[in-house]
Write a protein that holds these residues in place. Structure first.
Motif, PDB file in Angstrom:
ATOM      1  N   THR A 194       0.836  -1.205   0.000  1.00 30.25           N
ATOM      2  CA  THR A 194       0.000   0.000   0.000  1.00 30.25           C
ATOM      3  C   THR A 194       0.867   1.250   0.000  1.00 30.25           C
ATOM      4  O   THR A 194       1.983   1.254   0.529  1.00 30.25           O
ATOM      5  CB  THR A 194      -0.928   0.054   1.226  1.00 30.25           C
ATOM      6  N   LEU A 195       0.319   2.291  -0.605  1.00 33.57           N
ATOM      7  CA  LEU A 195       0.909   3.622  -0.548  1.00 33.57           C
ATOM      8  C   LEU A 195      -0.178   4.559  -0.039  1.00 33.57           C
ATOM      9  O   LEU A 195      -1.252   4.655  -0.645  1.00 33.57           O
ATOM     10  CB  LEU A 195       1.381   4.100  -1.920  1.00 33.57           C
ATOM     11  N   ALA A 196       0.061   5.214   1.080  1.00 34.98           N
ATOM     12  CA  ALA A 196      -0.900   6.168   1.646  1.00 34.98           C
ATOM     13  C   ALA A 196      -0.314   7.566   1.522  1.00 34.98           C
ATOM     14  O   ALA A 196       0.857   7.791   1.869  1.00 34.98           O
ATOM     15  CB  ALA A 196      -1.194   5.836   3.110  1.00 34.98           C
ATOM     16  N   PHE A 197      -1.118   8.490   1.013  1.00 35.82           N
ATOM     17  CA  PHE A 197      -0.639   9.839   0.709  1.00 35.82           C
ATOM     18  C   PHE A 197      -1.121  10.861   1.728  1.00 35.82           C
ATOM     19  O   PHE A 197      -2.232  10.769   2.249  1.00 35.82           O
ATOM     20  CB  PHE A 197      -1.128  10.284  -0.671  1.00 35.82           C
ATOM     21  N   THR A 198      -0.254  11.842   1.993  1.00 34.80           N
ATOM     22  CA  THR A 198      -0.650  13.069   2.688  1.00 34.80           C
ATOM     23  C   THR A 198      -0.431  14.204   1.704  1.00 34.80           C
ATOM     24  O   THR A 198       0.605  14.265   1.032  1.00 34.80           O
ATOM     25  CB  THR A 198       0.198  13.300   3.951  1.00 34.80           C
ATOM     26  N   PHE A 199      -1.423  15.099   1.594  1.00 35.32           N
ATOM     27  CA  PHE A 199      -1.402  16.130   0.564  1.00 35.32           C
ATOM     28  C   PHE A 199      -1.191  17.525   1.164  1.00 35.32           C
ATOM     29  O   PHE A 199      -1.684  17.827   2.253  1.00 35.32           O
ATOM     30  CB  PHE A 199      -2.726  16.145  -0.209  1.00 35.32           C
ATOM     31  N   VAL A 200      -0.464  18.338   0.427  1.00 37.90           N
ATOM     32  CA  VAL A 200      -0.320  19.759   0.727  1.00 37.90           C
ATOM     33  C   VAL A 200      -0.475  20.515  -0.583  1.00 37.90           C
ATOM     34  O   VAL A 200       0.224  20.224  -1.560  1.00 37.90           O
ATOM     35  CB  VAL A 200       1.047  20.079   1.360  1.00 37.90           C
ATOM     36  N   ARG A 201      -1.422  21.460  -0.615  1.00 36.81           N
ATOM     37  CA  ARG A 201      -1.638  22.273  -1.820  1.00 36.81           C
ATOM     38  C   ARG A 201      -1.891  21.393  -3.043  1.00 36.81           C
ATOM     39  O   ARG A 201      -1.392  21.650  -4.140  1.00 36.81           O
ATOM     40  CB  ARG A 201      -0.448  23.180  -2.088  1.00 36.81           C
ATOM     41  N   ASN A 202      -2.658  20.315  -2.855  1.00 37.34           N
ATOM     42  CA  ASN A 202      -3.027  19.417  -3.943  1.00 37.34           C
ATOM     43  C   ASN A 202      -1.826  18.741  -4.597  1.00 37.34           C
ATOM     44  O   ASN A 202      -1.860  18.391  -5.783  1.00 37.34           O
ATOM     45  CB  ASN A 202      -3.851  20.164  -5.002  1.00 37.34           C
ATOM     46  N   ARG A 203      -0.784  18.576  -3.813  1.00 36.27           N
ATOM     47  CA  ARG A 203       0.344  17.748  -4.236  1.00 36.27           C
ATOM     48  C   ARG A 203       0.640  16.735  -3.137  1.00 36.27           C
ATOM     49  O   ARG A 203       0.297  16.936  -1.978  1.00 36.27           O
ATOM     50  CB  ARG A 203       1.587  18.608  -4.512  1.00 36.27           C
ATOM     51  N   ILE A 204       1.297  15.663  -3.527  1.00 35.31           N
ATOM     52  CA  ILE A 204       1.629  14.620  -2.564  1.00 35.31           C
ATOM     53  C   ILE A 204       2.862  15.051  -1.777  1.00 35.31           C
ATOM     54  O   ILE A 204       3.931  15.256  -2.354  1.00 35.31           O
ATOM     55  CB  ILE A 204       1.884  13.281  -3.276  1.00 35.31           C
ATOM     56  N   ALA A 205       2.718  15.183  -0.465  1.00 36.49           N
ATOM     57  CA  ALA A 205       3.815  15.655   0.379  1.00 36.49           C
ATOM     58  C   ALA A 205       4.461  14.530   1.167  1.00 36.49           C
ATOM     59  O   ALA A 205       5.632  14.609   1.525  1.00 36.49           O
ATOM     60  CB  ALA A 205       3.323  16.730   1.339  1.00 36.49           C
TER      61      ALA A 205
END
Length: 289
Positions: free
Chosen positions: A259-270
């Protein structure tokens, strides 16, 4: 290289290295104070010039001293801006790192979104400084008061007034945010499948961090390069909710392989949290989208 008054250039190099360890925090403070990446950089550079002139011999808490200097510089810049009736808000500018924990920084950056920046621009310079320093960076009111030239009680009142204004800001549309995050995840997956390096870099925050059992990779170029190792499984991957976060799950022979879980900042993956260990994958709650 100019001597800082404490010795030779080696002393200046040491001072510069000490300053650089505080730069991410100072940049974050200045950016949230000013809402402008360019002005934030100017404020941080001014703090370095002042430190270079005075040296750190008589400074017990360098981080606190630098935060105070940046706060005062930002206060002067805000007051000057107000006198010119200018508001150089840059809501799409990247927010610098604030802590050693990228995920916590990402969450904090999300909390200081465009709506909040707009509200901050309606505050007086003193209110903005009190709120940002105390509520976002936990600077004691005693220190805030010294910066704005008021008593701790008065600084507390400034922050309280600002807090009431901020709490009245419109709440973000959670559904719209989730939809845009899904679009970014889809774009990430498509770029991985197609081996489109530039498209991968385009959906990543410049300071993105990828964390896995194997270690940590930082920076958009390095993370995009590492994503090519996921290409072989990309054909088996699906957009998914991973423990409630938008991400990707690779399903092989009917079971979730990673699995890859994303956290977003300004609609980009941070932040990308990658789990490949079978036992850890089994502990995750995965819902294919």
């Amino acid at each position: 290289m100019t001597d800082n008054g404490n010795g030779d250039s080696n002393g200046n190099d040491f001072l510069a290295r000490r300053f650089e360890t505080h730069r991410p925090h100072l940049s974050a403070v200045a950016h949230r104070m000013l809402g402008s990446a360019a002005e934030a950089e100017d404020a941080v550079q001014e703090a370095w010039f002042r430190l270079n002139r005075t040296g750190d011999k008589d400074i017990d808490n360098l981080g606190g001293w630098l935060t105070t200097v940046v706060g005062r510089v930002c206060l002067d810049m805000l007051r000057t801006r107000t006198s010119r009736a200018e508001q150089p808000l840059e809501p799409d500018a990247p927010v610098p790192d604030t802590t050693a924990d990228p995920e916590q920084d990402a969450l904090l950056a999300d909390s200081v979104g465009v709506a909040l920046l707009v509200v901050l621009d309606t505050l007086t310079p003193a209110e903005r400084l009190a709120f940002v320093l105390h509520d976002l960076f936990a600077v004691p009111f005693e220190e805030v008061g010294e910066i704005v030239g008021r008593t701790p009680a008065a600084a507390r009142q400034l922050a309280s007034r600002a807090r009431r204004r901020v709490q009245g800001a419109p709440a973000p549309d959670a559904g719209e945010a989730r939809r845009r995050q899904r679009e970014v995840a889809d774009a990430f997956l498509a770029a991985t499948r197609e081996g489109d390096f530039e498209a991968l870099v385009g959906v990543l925050d410049p300071d993105v961090v990828a964390r896995s059992e194997a270690g940590v990779t930082s920076g958009a170029l390095a993370v995009a390069k590492g994503a090519t190792s996921f290409a072989a499984l990309a054909g088996f991957a699906h957009p998914a909710l991973v423990d409630g976060r938008i991400g990707i799950a690779a399903v092989v022979d009917g079971r979730v392989d990673r699995t890859l879980a994303f956290t977003f900042v300004r609609n980009r993956i941070a932040v990308i949290d990658i789990v490949t260990d079978a036992a850890h994958v089994a502990e995750s709650t995965v819902e294919l989208l």
